[in-house]
Scaffold this motif. Structure first.
Motif, PDB file in Angstrom:
ATOM      1  N   ASN A 232       0.833  -1.199   0.000  1.00 20.11           N
ATOM      2  CA  ASN A 232       0.000   0.000   0.000  1.00 20.11           C
ATOM      3  C   ASN A 232       0.866   1.246   0.000  1.00 20.11           C
ATOM      4  O   ASN A 232       2.096   1.178  -0.006  1.00 20.11           O
ATOM      5  CB  ASN A 232      -0.941   0.008   1.212  1.00 20.11           C
ATOM      6  N   ARG A 233       0.204   2.406   0.016  1.00 20.15           N
ATOM      7  CA  ARG A 233       0.881   3.714   0.046  1.00 20.15           C
ATOM      8  C   ARG A 233       0.508   4.449   1.342  1.00 20.15           C
ATOM      9  O   ARG A 233       0.409   5.669   1.368  1.00 20.15           O
ATOM     10  CB  ARG A 233       0.447   4.542  -1.166  1.00 20.15           C
ATOM     11  N   ASN A 234       0.311   3.704   2.414  1.00 18.32           N
ATOM     12  CA  ASN A 234      -0.133   4.310   3.673  1.00 18.32           C
ATOM     13  C   ASN A 234       0.851   5.338   4.220  1.00 18.32           C
ATOM     14  O   ASN A 234       0.458   6.239   4.979  1.00 18.32           O
ATOM     15  CB  ASN A 234      -0.366   3.226   4.726  1.00 18.32           C
ATOM     16  N   HIS A 235       2.111   5.228   3.845  1.00 21.89           N
ATOM     17  CA  HIS A 235       3.099   6.201   4.313  1.00 21.89           C
ATOM     18  C   HIS A 235       2.911   7.574   3.660  1.00 21.89           C
ATOM     19  O   HIS A 235       3.499   8.562   4.100  1.00 21.89           O
ATOM     20  CB  HIS A 235       4.521   5.691   4.045  1.00 21.89           C
ATOM     21  N   LYS A 236       2.070   7.631   2.618  1.00 25.62           N
ATOM     22  CA  LYS A 236       1.834   8.895   1.919  1.00 25.62           C
ATOM     23  C   LYS A 236       0.536   9.580   2.355  1.00 25.62           C
ATOM     24  O   LYS A 236       0.270  10.714   1.970  1.00 25.62           O
ATOM     25  CB  LYS A 236       1.782   8.655   0.408  1.00 25.62           C
ATOM     26  N   GLY A 237      -0.287   8.908   3.141  1.00 27.77           N
ATOM     27  CA  GLY A 237      -1.548   9.499   3.574  1.00 27.77           C
ATOM     28  C   GLY A 237      -2.501   8.441   4.058  1.00 27.77           C
ATOM     29  O   GLY A 237      -2.207   7.239   4.007  1.00 27.77           O
ATOM     30  N   PRO A 238      -3.673   8.844   4.505  1.00 30.68           N
ATOM     31  CA  PRO A 238      -4.629   7.898   5.090  1.00 30.68           C
ATOM     32  C   PRO A 238      -5.364   7.079   4.039  1.00 30.68           C
ATOM     33  O   PRO A 238      -5.442   7.443   2.867  1.00 30.68           O
ATOM     34  CB  PRO A 238      -5.597   8.815   5.830  1.00 30.68           C
ATOM     35  N   TRP A 239      -5.894   5.968   4.506  1.00 28.61           N
ATOM     36  CA  TRP A 239      -6.892   5.227   3.739  1.00 28.61           C
ATOM     37  C   TRP A 239      -8.072   5.023   4.678  1.00 28.61           C
ATOM     38  O   TRP A 239      -8.004   4.255   5.631  1.00 28.61           O
ATOM     39  CB  TRP A 239      -6.367   3.897   3.242  1.00 28.61           C
ATOM     40  N   GLY A 240      -9.127   5.764   4.437  1.00 28.15           N
ATOM     41  CA  GLY A 240     -10.294   5.722   5.293  1.00 28.15           C
ATOM     42  C   GLY A 240     -10.464   7.038   6.028  1.00 28.15           C
ATOM     43  O   GLY A 240      -9.512   7.802   6.161  1.00 28.15           O
ATOM     44  N   PRO A 241     -11.704   7.298   6.500  1.00 28.80           N
ATOM     45  CA  PRO A 241     -12.854   6.429   6.287  1.00 28.80           C
ATOM     46  C   PRO A 241     -13.216   6.310   4.808  1.00 28.80           C
ATOM     47  O   PRO A 241     -13.007   7.257   4.050  1.00 28.80           O
ATOM     48  CB  PRO A 241     -13.961   7.114   7.080  1.00 28.80           C
ATOM     49  N   VAL A 242     -13.745   5.168   4.425  1.00 29.47           N
ATOM     50  CA  VAL A 242     -14.074   4.933   3.018  1.00 29.47           C
ATOM     51  C   VAL A 242     -15.555   5.178   2.765  1.00 29.47           C
ATOM     52  O   VAL A 242     -16.391   5.001   3.658  1.00 29.47           O
ATOM     53  CB  VAL A 242     -13.692   3.502   2.586  1.00 29.47           C
ATOM     54  N   ASN A 243     -15.851   5.583   1.535  1.00 30.80           N
ATOM     55  CA  ASN A 243     -17.227   5.939   1.175  1.00 30.80           C
ATOM     56  C   ASN A 243     -17.761   5.201  -0.038  1.00 30.80           C
ATOM     57  O   ASN A 243     -18.952   5.289  -0.334  1.00 30.80           O
ATOM     58  CB  ASN A 243     -17.329   7.435   0.899  1.00 30.80           C
ATOM     59  N   GLY A 244     -16.884   4.505  -0.775  1.00 29.03           N
ATOM     60  CA  GLY A 244     -17.390   3.846  -1.967  1.00 29.03           C
ATOM     61  C   GLY A 244     -16.305   3.122  -2.730  1.00 29.03           C
ATOM     62  O   GLY A 244     -15.192   2.883  -2.229  1.00 29.03           O
ATOM     63  N   ILE A 245     -16.641   2.788  -3.966  1.00 26.85           N
ATOM     64  CA  ILE A 245     -15.793   1.981  -4.841  1.00 26.85           C
ATOM     65  C   ILE A 245     -15.684   2.687  -6.184  1.00 26.85           C
ATOM     66  O   ILE A 245     -16.693   3.139  -6.739  1.00 26.85           O
ATOM     67  CB  ILE A 245     -16.411   0.587  -5.057  1.00 26.85           C
ATOM     68  N   VAL A 246     -14.473   2.769  -6.715  1.00 25.43           N
ATOM     69  CA  VAL A 246     -14.252   3.357  -8.038  1.00 25.43           C
ATOM     70  C   VAL A 246     -13.828   2.256  -9.008  1.00 25.43           C
ATOM     71  O   VAL A 246     -12.924   1.463  -8.705  1.00 25.43           O
ATOM     72  CB  VAL A 246     -13.186   4.465  -8.006  1.00 25.43           C
ATOM     73  N   ILE A 247     -14.474   2.217 -10.165  1.00 20.71           N
ATOM     74  CA  ILE A 247     -14.179   1.240 -11.212  1.00 20.71           C
ATOM     75  C   ILE A 247     -13.385   1.926 -12.316  1.00 20.71           C
ATOM     76  O   ILE A 247     -13.747   3.007 -12.783  1.00 20.71           O
ATOM     77  CB  ILE A 247     -15.478   0.642 -11.791  1.00 20.71           C
TER      78      ILE A 247
ATOM     79  N   ASP B 266      -9.097  14.266  -2.054  1.00 19.80           N
ATOM     80  CA  ASP B 266      -8.251  13.080  -2.165  1.00 19.80           C
ATOM     81  C   ASP B 266      -9.111  11.823  -2.253  1.00 19.80           C
ATOM     82  O   ASP B 266      -9.652  11.359  -1.251  1.00 19.80           O
ATOM     83  CB  ASP B 266      -7.311  13.029  -0.953  1.00 19.80           C
ATOM     84  N   GLY B 267      -9.193  11.253  -3.439  1.00 16.63           N
ATOM     85  CA  GLY B 267      -9.997  10.049  -3.617  1.00 16.63           C
ATOM     86  C   GLY B 267      -9.301   8.781  -3.155  1.00 16.63           C
ATOM     87  O   GLY B 267      -9.963   7.793  -2.821  1.00 16.63           O
ATOM     88  N   ASN B 268      -7.963   8.783  -3.139  1.00 21.16           N
ATOM     89  CA  ASN B 268      -7.237   7.590  -2.715  1.00 21.16           C
ATOM     90  C   ASN B 268      -7.529   7.238  -1.259  1.00 21.16           C
ATOM     91  O   ASN B 268      -7.419   6.081  -0.856  1.00 21.16           O
ATOM     92  CB  ASN B 268      -5.738   7.778  -2.908  1.00 21.16           C
ATOM     93  N   ALA B 269      -7.880   8.254  -0.468  1.00 19.77           N
ATOM     94  CA  ALA B 269      -8.200   8.014   0.945  1.00 19.77           C
ATOM     95  C   ALA B 269      -9.609   7.490   1.134  1.00 19.77           C
ATOM     96  O   ALA B 269      -9.911   6.858   2.147  1.00 19.77           O
ATOM     97  CB  ALA B 269      -8.024   9.318   1.736  1.00 19.77           C
ATOM     98  N   ARG B 270     -10.482   7.721   0.146  1.00 16.54           N
ATOM     99  CA  ARG B 270     -11.912   7.528   0.359  1.00 16.54           C
ATOM    100  C   ARG B 270     -12.536   6.333  -0.355  1.00 16.54           C
ATOM    101  O   ARG B 270     -13.680   5.980  -0.074  1.00 16.54           O
ATOM    102  CB  ARG B 270     -12.650   8.792  -0.107  1.00 16.54           C
TER     103      ARG B 270
END
Length: 311
Positions: free
Chosen positions: A31-46, A123-127
């Motif tokens: 993952n890229r967690n060292h670059k920023g958060p992941w979450g809280p999540v809101n959905g899925i991107v295709i 930031d969509g990568n977090a969400r």
């Protein structure tokens, strides 16, 4: 808002929904967690990948490149419907998008499509969870039925676990005005399919690669080639090798290359064009992709759809 599913919870949800899963080495901590958060999540991107070949696609999405390090998604959805898990945590997939879109997804408040994105300030990568689908993204590369079903199942699995509706699933082009993916497939239709699936209990699945079910009887290469040459110019619906043509048409339909209404046992112009598309998918071009079956291309189709080929 929701806390992201753990790796164990994610794979359990996918398998419960009948998704065929391949776990790649190290995916749980890639993952890229060292670059920023992941979450809280809101959905899925295709997304679509603009790549050819599953192995190549998985490698690129896992490793990324110099200007955009991997993982580029959480999972790759191959053309055969297999889902390759390559990352868990923050991934470089969504990038910046529109806060108004995020709010609409959070509230699940839009009617058919979210508001059109016009700024990239969030930031969509977090969400979002992100799934890349193997496709050239040119509007011509087919989206096989197995792949569409896998998108539906993956999204439904995650939505089900979070208590979301299908309105939590969006295309990349719905998140930002800087992207066009997924191209060649209707994300609105996919949302409708997800919504329908969520009305029912998850379908059980083993989580292992399924055996492909037979679609017909053994096919004679010689007789099929004769039908491919004679049927297109014959009177409507005339067929010279009904059983073999039906078997091949069903396989082409399963590959997303032939509409169901053209499965009629006649190797007409629609079947000819569909088989030519199959040949191109295998890497043939020009006169080698004319829709007339050859041994290698027919054997490849038979291997995928469990029908033997003989002379």
């Amino acid at each position: 808002m929701a806390i992201p599913l753990s790796a164990d919870a994610l794979i359990k949800a996918l398998r419960a929904e009948g998704v065929t899963v391949v776990e790649h080495n190290g995916w749980r901590t890639h993952n890229r967690n060292h670059k920023g958060p992941w979450g809280p999540v809101n959905g899925i991107v295709i997304h679509h990948t603009v790549t050819r070949g599953t192995d190549n696609t998985v490698r690129i999405c896992r490793d990324g490149h110099t200007n955009l390090p991997g993982p580029l998604c959480h999972g790759v959805i191959a053309k055969d419907g297999t889902v390759h898990l390559i990352g868990h945590g923050r991934a470089n997939h969504a990038g910046s998008g529109d806060a108004d879109v995020l709010h609409a997804v959070q509230r699940e408040s839009y009617a058919t499509t979210p508001p059109r994105p016009n700024q990239n300030d969030t930031d969509g990568n977090a969400r979002f969870y992100g799934f890349e689908c193997e496709n050239l993204g040119d509007g011509q590369d087919p989206w096989p039925a197995a792949q569409i079903e896998a998108i539906e199942r993956v999204a439904a699995a995650i939505c089900r676990r979070h208590g979301w509706t299908a309105k939590s699933v969006i295309g990349h082009k719905e998140w930002t005005n800087a992207k066009i993916d997924p191209r060649g497939v209707s994300i609105t239709t996919i949302r409708a399919r997800i919504a329908e699936r969520l009305k029912h209990k998850p379908s059980a699945g083993s989580g292992t690669h399924p055996q492909t079910l037979p679609v017909g009887s053994p096919v004679s290469l010689a007789r099929l080639r004769t039908a491919a040459r004679e049927d297109p110019s014959a009177p409507q619906s005339q067929t010279s090798y009904r059983s073999g043509v039906l078997t091949v048409e069903k396989a082409l339909h399963a590959e997303g290359l032939l509409a169901e209404k053209w499965i009629d046992g006649s190797y007409g112009t629609k079947t000819l064009a569909a088989y030519a598309a199959w040949q191109r998918r295998l890497g043939y071009s020009g006169a080698d992709a004319d829709g007339i079956p050859g041994r290698k291309s027919l054997t490849a189709l038979g291997t995928r759809h469990a029908f033997p080929v003989y002379s």
